[in-house]
Design a protein around this motif. Structure first.
Motif, PDB file in Angstrom:
ATOM      1  N   ASN A  97     -30.885  27.179   0.336  1.00  0.00           N
ATOM      2  CA  ASN A  97     -29.442  27.391   0.152  1.00  0.00           C
ATOM      3  C   ASN A  97     -28.923  28.587   0.949  1.00  0.00           C
ATOM      4  O   ASN A  97     -28.131  29.387   0.461  1.00  0.00           O
ATOM      5  CB  ASN A  97     -29.101  27.560  -1.326  1.00  0.00           C
ATOM      6  CG  ASN A  97     -29.497  26.350  -2.148  1.00  0.00           C
ATOM      7  OD1 ASN A  97     -29.425  25.225  -1.667  1.00  0.00           O
ATOM      8  ND2 ASN A  97     -29.929  26.584  -3.367  1.00  0.00           N
ATOM      9  N   GLY A  98     -29.426  28.742   2.175  1.00  0.00           N
ATOM     10  CA  GLY A  98     -28.951  29.808   3.048  1.00  0.00           C
ATOM     11  C   GLY A  98     -29.548  31.183   2.800  1.00  0.00           C
ATOM     12  O   GLY A  98     -29.165  32.147   3.451  1.00  0.00           O
ATOM     13  N   GLU A 142     -37.277  24.909   5.186  1.00  0.00           N
ATOM     14  CA  GLU A 142     -36.494  24.955   3.952  1.00  0.00           C
ATOM     15  C   GLU A 142     -37.391  24.630   2.762  1.00  0.00           C
ATOM     16  O   GLU A 142     -38.413  23.962   2.901  1.00  0.00           O
ATOM     17  CB  GLU A 142     -35.361  23.913   4.011  1.00  0.00           C
ATOM     18  CG  GLU A 142     -34.383  24.111   5.143  1.00  0.00           C
ATOM     19  CD  GLU A 142     -33.315  25.146   4.834  1.00  0.00           C
ATOM     20  OE1 GLU A 142     -33.065  25.415   3.650  1.00  0.00           O
ATOM     21  OE2 GLU A 142     -32.740  25.679   5.798  1.00  0.00           O
ATOM     22  N   ARG A 143     -36.973  25.097   1.595  1.00  0.00           N
ATOM     23  CA  ARG A 143     -37.613  24.720   0.331  1.00  0.00           C
ATOM     24  C   ARG A 143     -36.620  23.884  -0.464  1.00  0.00           C
ATOM     25  O   ARG A 143     -35.422  24.159  -0.448  1.00  0.00           O
ATOM     26  CB  ARG A 143     -37.954  25.940  -0.502  1.00  0.00           C
ATOM     27  CG  ARG A 143     -39.111  26.715   0.013  1.00  0.00           C
ATOM     28  CD  ARG A 143     -39.589  27.759  -0.997  1.00  0.00           C
ATOM     29  NE  ARG A 143     -40.182  28.856  -0.297  1.00  0.00           N
ATOM     30  CZ  ARG A 143     -41.332  28.804   0.354  1.00  0.00           C
ATOM     31  NH1 ARG A 143     -42.033  27.700   0.360  1.00  0.00           N
ATOM     32  NH2 ARG A 143     -41.799  29.854   0.987  1.00  0.00           N
ATOM     33  N   LEU A 149     -42.683  17.966  -9.869  1.00  0.00           N
ATOM     34  CA  LEU A 149     -43.555  19.136 -10.000  1.00  0.00           C
ATOM     35  C   LEU A 149     -42.880  20.262 -10.774  1.00  0.00           C
ATOM     36  O   LEU A 149     -43.547  21.112 -11.348  1.00  0.00           O
ATOM     37  CB  LEU A 149     -43.949  19.662  -8.621  1.00  0.00           C
ATOM     38  CG  LEU A 149     -44.812  18.754  -7.755  1.00  0.00           C
ATOM     39  CD1 LEU A 149     -45.010  19.375  -6.384  1.00  0.00           C
ATOM     40  CD2 LEU A 149     -46.142  18.479  -8.420  1.00  0.00           C
ATOM     41  N   GLY A 150     -41.561  20.301 -10.718  1.00  0.00           N
ATOM     42  CA  GLY A 150     -40.825  21.398 -11.349  1.00  0.00           C
ATOM     43  C   GLY A 150     -40.924  22.685 -10.556  1.00  0.00           C
ATOM     44  O   GLY A 150     -40.847  23.774 -11.104  1.00  0.00           O
ATOM     45  N   ALA A 151     -41.088  22.542  -9.252  1.00  0.00           N
ATOM     46  CA  ALA A 151     -41.283  23.712  -8.399  1.00  0.00           C
ATOM     47  C   ALA A 151     -40.558  23.521  -7.073  1.00  0.00           C
ATOM     48  O   ALA A 151     -40.258  22.400  -6.667  1.00  0.00           O
ATOM     49  CB  ALA A 151     -42.770  23.929  -8.145  1.00  0.00           C
ATOM     50  N   GLU A 152     -40.308  24.652  -6.414  1.00  0.00           N
ATOM     51  CA  GLU A 152     -39.722  24.641  -5.073  1.00  0.00           C
ATOM     52  C   GLU A 152     -40.852  24.343  -4.092  1.00  0.00           C
ATOM     53  O   GLU A 152     -41.881  25.007  -4.115  1.00  0.00           O
ATOM     54  CB  GLU A 152     -39.097  25.997  -4.746  1.00  0.00           C
ATOM     55  CG  GLU A 152     -38.050  26.449  -5.743  1.00  0.00           C
ATOM     56  CD  GLU A 152     -36.810  25.585  -5.747  1.00  0.00           C
ATOM     57  OE1 GLU A 152     -36.468  24.992  -4.703  1.00  0.00           O
ATOM     58  OE2 GLU A 152     -36.178  25.489  -6.808  1.00  0.00           O
TER      59      GLU A 152
END
Length: 159
Positions: A97-98, A142-143, A149-152
């Motif tokens: 997100n930047g 990017e992530r 998974l509940g993760a970035e």
């Protein structure tokens, strides 16, 4: 509340004199001093130098908060270790997100040579210094949140 939280999340931009780094052929080397937040300094450097992505390594003296991911609840069990030596720190710098997004794991040892490790939630330089190396990559990575998974998760290729 942890002692090092006082130094984290101020959002204050560091001046060139406060952010000690030099450019190298493969990226940057930065030296952090007591009270410096590793993540805050890395984020400041990433923005200032417009770093698309990087691999991170570091050594030095820190207060560190580790987390261990609990898959069932998709949360981290966290524990803080003060006045330890960061004997191994590796991670990646990407964007979400930047904003810079850091994912790192480490091992730290106390004065009795007992080691601890895990996902680094935060780390602040304690006594001495931290030497941090960023190997810069040419592609902006990017992530994105992986709901299963509940993760970035770092996004690479077509997946």
């Amino acid at each position: 509340m942890f002692l090092f939280v006082l130094f984290v999340g101020s959002g204050t931009a560091l001046t060139a004199q406060e952010l000690h780094y030099t450019k190298t052929p493969s990226g940057y080397v930065m030296v952090l001093h007591p009270g410096d937040s590793l993540f805050h300094c890395i984020e400041q450097l990433a923005v200032r130098e417009n770093i698309p992505s990087a691999t991170l390594t570091a050594i030095g003296f820190v207060h560190v908060r580790f987390g261990f991911f609990k898959k069932g609840s998709k949360t981290y069990k966290q524990k803080t270790f003060k006045h330890v030596e960061l004997v191994s720190f590796s991670g990646s710098l990407a964007w979400k997100n930047g904003n810079p997004s850091i994912h790192a794991h480490a091992i730290a040892a106390n004065s009795r040579y007992k080691t601890y490790g895990g996902h680094v939630m935060d780390a602040v330089v304690s006594t001495g210094s931290v030497e941090l190396t960023l190997v810069v990559h040419d592609k902006k990575l990017e992530r994105k949140k992986n709901e299963a998974l509940g993760a970035e998760v770092l996004q690479v290729g077509n997946r």
